[in-house]
Write a protein that holds these residues in place. Structure first.
Motif, PDB file in Angstrom:
ATOM      1  N   SER A 257     -13.802  42.130 -51.856  1.00 26.85           N
ATOM      2  CA  SER A 257     -14.606  43.137 -51.153  1.00 26.85           C
ATOM      3  C   SER A 257     -15.473  42.539 -50.058  1.00 26.85           C
ATOM      4  O   SER A 257     -15.937  43.266 -49.181  1.00 26.85           O
ATOM      5  N   ASP A 258     -15.728  41.232 -50.097  1.00 29.67           N
ATOM      6  CA  ASP A 258     -16.582  40.597 -49.104  1.00 29.67           C
ATOM      7  C   ASP A 258     -15.811  40.088 -47.897  1.00 29.67           C
ATOM      8  O   ASP A 258     -16.412  39.674 -46.909  1.00 29.67           O
ATOM      9  N   ARG A 259     -14.487  40.090 -47.948  1.00 32.21           N
ATOM     10  CA  ARG A 259     -13.683  39.552 -46.862  1.00 32.21           C
ATOM     11  C   ARG A 259     -13.554  40.547 -45.721  1.00 32.21           C
ATOM     12  O   ARG A 259     -13.893  41.714 -45.839  1.00 32.21           O
ATOM     13  N   PHE A 260     -13.031  40.060 -44.608  1.00 40.85           N
ATOM     14  CA  PHE A 260     -12.786  40.904 -43.440  1.00 40.85           C
ATOM     15  C   PHE A 260     -11.411  41.550 -43.539  1.00 40.85           C
ATOM     16  O   PHE A 260     -10.460  40.956 -44.055  1.00 40.85           O
ATOM     17  N   PHE A 261     -11.310  42.770 -43.027  1.00 37.80           N
ATOM     18  CA  PHE A 261     -10.040  43.493 -42.920  1.00 37.80           C
ATOM     19  C   PHE A 261      -9.958  44.060 -41.511  1.00 37.80           C
ATOM     20  O   PHE A 261     -10.906  44.688 -41.030  1.00 37.80           O
ATOM     21  N   THR A 262      -8.817  43.838 -40.861  1.00 39.18           N
ATOM     22  CA  THR A 262      -8.708  44.143 -39.441  1.00 39.18           C
ATOM     23  C   THR A 262      -7.458  44.959 -39.162  1.00 39.18           C
ATOM     24  O   THR A 262      -6.417  44.757 -39.777  1.00 39.18           O
TER      25      THR A 262
END
Length: 536
Positions: A393-398
């Protein structure tokens, strides 16, 4: 507008009584029926000063009028008033009544009449849900193409203490049966400080617009749906306390001008992988997502800064918009990291005054160019083994509209080999580094004057961006050329065109994109409709 006036201190603050009011009424000297004002008069004096009304000083009438207009708009934007009326009174003379036209002996009185709303209100009805409004946006990507429809029941207490404070309680349920319960309280920062203390005096006398600085607290129980891209839902229980330089702004993206905010947050999160539709004890998710299931506790402090000089926040044709955010998480939570994000967009025309007159006399910008860049980096911190866990949940999604068009939200970057039944290309696992870049050109909508006059624009764009793990980008610290080649090889690109308009909910755009460079496992989509808060 050149007529000099001297506004006498203090302004008179009254509340005009409604004919149906049952409040205790009193008679003022003019015989007008008024009811007792609930708003703190001292706060009104500060707001007048911050708007540019200079008490006991000579100003031009035009300057006073502009300052009063800003003051009225500011108060009405708080939502605590039906209307705000300001009257500049007749010229009064002091004891030297024989000396007329003497600026030192004359002054104008100013009267502020407040039509205050009731101290409570309620709402039952429908609306739209945008998860960033409740969570503060834990990921860099808007996972939904459009906000979800919802049923809402809410109650609100406003201006209860007379300091433009608000307290709201909301219960929401969206079209997927996900519920949200939120409690939020906000008040001016100086009202929680000891009166006339050094910090109190500094805030109101030395800080620009210091009376607008706010402190707010919120408690949220929410269910976030990421099944379409990550095959899981997340139950979140959040406690947060924020200090910012503005008030009555639900999201930093909606602040006018500049925004600064410091927030402490404690969030208990529970990741629930999607269940198989027919096998009761099986998961419809990848093993990588299944390994992330269970609770985690995030304890973090974040600082965010924004500056916006554009002529239109959601569909700009001139100006610049810059943002930066730093978040650090650690004990007593079980996740630890340093997360940094920044973005810049610039809009304008190289042809100078690039406007034409519409049929109704209004002006619209012709050919306008846009450049935007966003980037972010996430570094884990273990704190000597106290925070070993890393949460998806803390990671980036692009990907998706206003980020990387031609790809679905979360459509690029590290992916699992398998995923849920509706997850294209395998579950998106997020990354520790991302960037997106946009070069675009736009023109007013041709031929149809109704669309053109309402700010609808056609635009073409070229997008580039990537999402990856941090190790694959950094590589060996002594091989800079190798790092740049790795970044270039992982970059996705697309081109296309679309139509956009700024709305009260954000920027609405419909686009058609052709991905030019992509990975075989990227989730792509040419036709997209999106609603967001940033140009990208």
């Amino acid at each position: 507008t050149q007529f000099p006036v001297n506004i006498k201190f203090p302004a008179s603050v009254t509340s005009v009584a409604a004919s149906s009011s049952s409040a205790v009424e009193q008679q003022d000297g003019s015989g007008t029926s008024t009811k007792q004002v609930r708003t703190n008069p001292d706060l009104i004096q500060h707001r007048l000063l911050e708007a540019g009304v200079m008490f006991e000083d000579i100003q031009k009438l035009g300057q006073v009028t502009e300052a009063i207009a800003e003051f009225v708009a500011d108060l009405e934007s708080t939502g605590c008033f039906n209307s705000v009326q300001v009257t500049i009174g007749e010229q009064s003379e002091n004891s030297s009544s024989g000396e007329q036209n003497d600026e030192n002996n004359t002054g104008q009185s100013i009267q502020v009449a407040l039509d205050e709303k009731r101290w409570f209100s309620g709402y039952i009805g429908g609306g739209v849900k945008h998860e960033d409004l409740h969570t503060g946006g834990s990921s860099s990507s808007n996972e939904s193409l459009l906000p979800k429809l919802q049923f809402e029941t809410s109650g609100k207490l406003q201006n209860l203490s007379g300091n433009l404070d608000t307290t709201s309680l909301r219960y929401l349920i969206d079209q997927t049966s996900a519920t949200t319960i939120s409690l939020h309280h906000e008040r001016p920062l100086h009202t929680v400080l000891p009166e006339y203390s050094p910090l109190y005096d500094w805030l109101l006398t030395s800080v620009p617009h210091g009376s607008k600085a706010s402190i707010s607290g919120r408690a949220v129980i929410d269910h976030l749906d990421y099944e379409w891209t990550r095959s899981y839902k997340e139950c979140q229980r959040l406690l947060a306390l924020k200090i910012s330089n503005v008030s009555n702004v639900p999201m930093p993206e909606l602040a006018k001008g500049g925004y600064m905010g410091l927030e402490w947050a404690l969030s208990f999160r529970d990741i629930m992988p999607r269940r198989h539709p027919t096998l009761p004890f099986a998961l419809d998710a990848s093993p990588e997502v299944a390994s992330q299931s269970g609770p985690s506790l995030k304890h973090s402090v974040s600082y965010e800064y924004r500056s916006n000089t554009t002529n239109d926040k959601f569909n700009p044709t001139s100006g610049a918009d810059w943002k930066g955010k730093v978040e650090i998480a650690g004990p007593p939570g079980d996740v630890g990291f340093l997360k940094m994000e920044s973005g810049l967009s610039v809009h304008g025309s190289p042809f100078g005054n690039n406007t034409t007159d519409n049929d109704d006399g209004a002006k619209s910008s012709n050919l306008t160019f846009h450049v935007a860049l966003q980037t972010g980096i996430l570094r884990p911190i273990t704190y000597g083994g106290l925070c070993e866990r890393r949460s998806i949940s803390d990671r980036f999604f692009t990907g998706g509209p206003m980020e990387l068009r031609g790809f679905v939200p979360g459509g690029i970057g590290p992916r699992a080999r398998t995923g849920g039944a509706t997850t294209p290309g395998g579950d998106s696992l997020g990354g520790d580094f991302f960037y997106t870049a946009t070069v675009a050109a736009s023109i007013p909508f041709p031929s149809i004057s109704m669309l053109r006059d309402n700010g609808v624009r056609l635009f073409t764009f070229a997008n580039a961006g990537t999402l990856s793990g941090l190790d694959s980008v950094l590589g060996s610290m002594d091989k800079k050329s190798s790092k740049m080649m790795t970044l270039a090889r992982s970059t996705r690109t697309s081109i296309g065109g679309g139509i956009s308009v700024g709305t009260g909910f954000g920027r609405l755009e419909a686009t058609y994109a052709v991905p030019l460079r992509y990975s075989p496992r990227d989730a792509r989509r040419s036709v997209q409709v999106g609603l967001g808060f940033n140009f990208g």
